[in-house]
Write an enzyme that holds these catalytic residues in place. Structure first.
Site: not given
Ligand SMILES: CC(C)(COP(=O)(O)OP(=O)(O)OC[C@H]1O[C@@H](n2cnc3c(N)ncnc32)[C@H](O)[C@@H]1OP(=O)(O)O)[C@@H](O)C(=O)NCCC(=O)NCCS
Length: 405
Positions: A123, A405
């Site tokens: 984030y 949350f």
């Molecule tokens: C975390 C999650 C929501 C990211 O979704 P995503 O659609 O893959 O993210 P995006 O493609 O929009 O990525 C945006 C950026 O964040 C980075 N990023 C996203 N998730 C990341 C992670 N877990 N670790 C490191 N970098 C991450 C991407 O590399 C990308 O980087 P950039 O802008 O430099 O290219 C997804 O991987 C997921 O569902 N993970 C498991 C559940 C989870 O952890 N949810 C969060 C709960 S708080």
């Protein structure tokens, strides 16, 4: 196929938007009860789906919070259920959902967004800064003496979950209103999220129990906990899991914790989501026995710097000029004069330069500007600006959010 991000329009769509995060909990479909509880506290239109051919491949939502900041409360978006299906990750879907959600939150008049992060890497790029800590403890009950004996404070009684709300909600509110990071709980929140004990939430633990401490004729503290009894060769090895213990005075805090530490038949008292400045650290005869350890808590994002910074109070009179970098919400970028006389854009030379995530870290008082400087998260452009900023921003209490949350 193209992916379109838009809010949910029905309960069926909400179920779909929650499904992506559910997969990471190892389930093929959302739990119906969990979904209904979520919908009681989060309006449907605040839950976004990323739709591909009529199916949600991602989801993101925001609770409408009133969150405490130093000296007041602000409307805040409590961001949650972020999930993108493993088949669609790293294609910018979270980014697109975050864009839609934060823009809408700002338009609704929420100057702040906060969240708990599953991973610290996700984030920061959206402008969230680590803003509070949560502490865990695991105390052997036979090492739980306090540094000195003390007279009993009031009396503790067990109450049913049905009867608990009117006793515990006012205590929570008195603590929440003066603790940055805590948010107001509505009656629906109490019933849907806190004073409820469905089987799926127990994960093998005992029933949710509620103890209330009454002192000077009124409830002053409470504890919600579960007991996990276990024995090995006749000797107790089980534990108490403290879900939430809250009190509105130092005496009641000490009293409710003594109650928890004295319950028979358990070997360990375990708790998580404690404030990092918990009084137990100074109450215990052997503080190290708490096994007190920190992990990151709330992450905070300022959506509207002027409104957010005006909503909090400043400890000392005076102000400073900060040059803010904000790539994701560029309307915040530029120089701001911030302090006890207000917050406004300025052409004056800045004393400090930082990213908006750094401002999120100092906003609730969880970090000082000097801490940011030692981690190279802020640049001092005028000599003395960091020390001056610390006197203005300093707060008396660590921010705390007792609930994920
Ligand atoms: C975390 C999650 C929501 C990211 O979704 P995503 O659609 O893959 O993210 P995006 O493609 O929009 O990525 C945006 C950026 O964040 C980075 N990023 C996203 N998730 C990341 C992670 N877990 N670790 C490191 N970098 C991450 C991407 O590399 C990308 O980087 P950039 O802008 O430099 O290219 C997804 O991987 C997921 O569902 N993970 C498991 C559940 C989870 O952890 N949810 C969060 C709960 S708080």
């Amino acid at each position: 196929m193209d992916v379109v991000v838009r809010p949910c329009a029905s309960a069926e769509e909400v179920k779909q938007a929650i499904a992506p995060i559910t997969t990471y909990f190892g389930r093929s479909a959302p739990n119906q009860d969990a979904m209904e509880r979520l919908m009681r506290v989060m309006p449907t239109e605040r839950i976004y789906g990323a739709w591909e051919g009529g199916r949600a491949v991602g989801g993101l939502g925001a609770f409408p919070f009133q969150q405490t900041v130093p000296g007041g409360r602000v409307p805040a978006a409590g961001v949650t259920i972020a999930g993108v299906l493993p088949t669609h990750r790293r294609q910018g879907i979270l980014r697109a959902m975050m864009r839609a959600l934060l823009d809408a939150a700002r338009a609704r008049g929420e100057p702040v967004a906060s969240l708990w992060a599953s991973e610290g890497t996700i984030y920061g790029r959206f402008g969230f800064g680590l803003a509070s800590f949560a502490a865990e403890m695991d105390l052997a009950r036979d090492r739980s003496a306090f540094y000195a004996p003390f007279p009993t404070c009031g009396r503790v009684r067990l109450v049913s979950l049905d009867a608990a709300e009117e006793l515990v909600a006012p205590i929570y509110e008195r603590v929440a209103v003066e603790t940055p990071g805590m948010f107001a709980r509505s009656p629906t929140w109490w019933q849907a999220r806190i004073l409820t004990d469905p089987e799926w939430r127990r994960r093998g633990s005992g029933d949710l129990q509620c103890a209330v401490l009454e002192h000077e004729g009124r409830p002053r503290g409470y504890a919600l906990y579960r007991i996990n009894p276990a024995f090995k060769r006749g000797v107790q090895t089980g534990s108490i899991e403290v879900i939430e213990a809250m009190a509105d005075s130092p005496q009641a805090t000490r009293g409710i914790w003594r109650y928890l530490l004295d319950i028979d038949w358990v070997a360990h008292v375990k708790a998580d989501l404690l404030p990092m400045d918990h009084p137990l650290l100074l109450l215990m005869a052997e503080p190290r026995r708490l096994g007190f350890s920190l992990h990151d808590g709330l992450w905070v994002r300022l959506l509207d710097v002027e409104t957010a910074m005006s909503a909090r109070s400043y400890e000392a009179r005076g102000s400073l000029v900060v040059e803010l970098i904000d790539e994701f919400c560029c309307w915040n970028a530029g120089c701001w004069r911030v302090g006890s006389d207000g917050v406004e854009r300025t052409d004056e030379s800045p004393g400090l330069r930082c990213d908006v995530s750094a401002l999120g870290s100092v906003y609730l008082g969880g970090f000082s500007w000097s801490q940011l400087a030692r981690a190279l998260r802020v640049q001092e452009l005028l000599p003395g600006a960091i020390a001056h900023a610390d006197t203005i921003f300093q707060t008396g209490k660590a921010p705390w959010c007792p609930e994920i949350f």
